[in-house]
Design a protein around this motif. Structure first.
Motif, PDB file in Angstrom:
ATOM      1  N   ASN A 165       2.139  24.635   5.700  1.00  0.00           N
ATOM      2  CA  ASN A 165       3.268  25.442   6.160  1.00  0.00           C
ATOM      3  C   ASN A 165       2.947  26.907   5.895  1.00  0.00           C
ATOM      4  O   ASN A 165       2.752  27.310   4.747  1.00  0.00           O
ATOM      5  CB  ASN A 165       4.558  25.033   5.449  1.00  0.00           C
ATOM      6  N   ARG A 169       6.290  27.804   9.589  1.00  0.00           N
ATOM      7  CA  ARG A 169       5.985  26.780  10.589  1.00  0.00           C
ATOM      8  C   ARG A 169       4.944  25.803  10.052  1.00  0.00           C
ATOM      9  O   ARG A 169       4.160  26.127   9.158  1.00  0.00           O
ATOM     10  CB  ARG A 169       5.464  27.399  11.889  1.00  0.00           C
ATOM     11  N   ALA A 188      -0.732  24.585  16.202  1.00  0.00           N
ATOM     12  CA  ALA A 188       0.663  24.170  16.324  1.00  0.00           C
ATOM     13  C   ALA A 188       0.741  22.777  16.919  1.00  0.00           C
ATOM     14  O   ALA A 188      -0.061  22.407  17.781  1.00  0.00           O
ATOM     15  CB  ALA A 188       1.431  25.160  17.194  1.00  0.00           C
TER      16      ALA A 188
END
Length: 246
Positions: A165, A169, A188
């Motif tokens: 993280n 995100r 991602a």
């Protein structure tokens, strides 16, 4: 994995793919077509085109100011499905001699879209660092990539180190070598079309978890764009890219 070449080449004639809009500031169809203004640079950068059996790409600067650049690139590439053909990108010019440790923030934002997602490509930030502040900007000792999208089953260099993280995100961190350069790729899980973050947080994570030497590594380049592998004619549009180094 791209090796972006910042060659100062003259602007090419109108694109074979899309006619020049008179409102556009530049049309770049040469292999290393280049534009600069307001502290930014845009590169067509077809560095890997020789691995394609056919294809072409042109990049357009739509507007620019001190607060960012709007640009787009249209491409189609066939053959060599596992090879990157280009890295059309916008780069924030970097003051020479700044180590990562001396930088307090690398605030950036980007808003982008693809007209067709039935392609093999990524959308990614790409930053190089080196112990030598005069190192060529086409590579470095280390490479930090932030993959905002992974389309068509393409993968970063190296192997997955699991999920982390950073900047609020979740990312899958990949680590590997591109020749003598160590590459860190934060990927991602799903496309992030509107992204805003302080990229210094990614370096902070690498310093604490991967022994990244922030005190001796100088920032060489701070760019964002797309790496096409293969696909039919498609357009990647950046409504605005901004970056600031403090």
């Amino acid at each position: 994995m791209q090796l972006s070449l910042l060659f100062l080449s003259s602007l090419a004639a109108a694109s074979p793919l899309t006619a020049l809009d008179k409102r556009q500031q530049a049309t770049l169809c040469e292999r290393y077509g280049y534009w600069s203004g307001n502290g930014y640079e845009v590169n067509n950068n077809n560095w890997g085109k020789d691995s394609a059996t056919s294809g072409q790409q042109c990049t357009y600067v739509d507007s620019s100011s001190g607060s960012g650049v709007a640009w787009h690139t249209t491409w189609k590439w066939e053959g060599g499905q596992n090879n990157v053909k280009s890295y059309a990108n916008c780069n924030r010019q970097v003051p020479k001699g700044r180590t990562i440790a001396s930088i307090s923030s690398l605030q950036t934002s980007i808003s982008w879209s693809y007209s067709n997602t039935n392609i093999r490509a990524n959308v990614a930030y790409d930053l190089f660092t080196a112990a030598d502040p005069n190192h060529a900007t086409s590579s470095g000792d280390y490479e930090l990539m932030i993959w905002l999208a992974r389309l068509g089953g393409v993968y970063p260099i190296g192997s997955s180190q699991g999920h982390v993280n950073v900047a609020g995100r979740d990312w899958e961190l990949w680590v590997g070598m591109n020749g003598a350069m160590r590459v860190y790729s934060f990927v991602a899980s799903s496309p992030i079309n509107d992204f805003s973050a302080d990229v210094k947080q990614f370096f902070n994570h690498l310093e604490s978890s991967q022994n990244f030497p922030s005190n001796s590594q100088h920032l060489l380049i701070f760019q964002a764009g797309t790496e096409p592998f293969t696909g039919g004619e498609t357009t990647f549009t950046v409504r605005n890219y901004s970056a600031n180094i403090a």
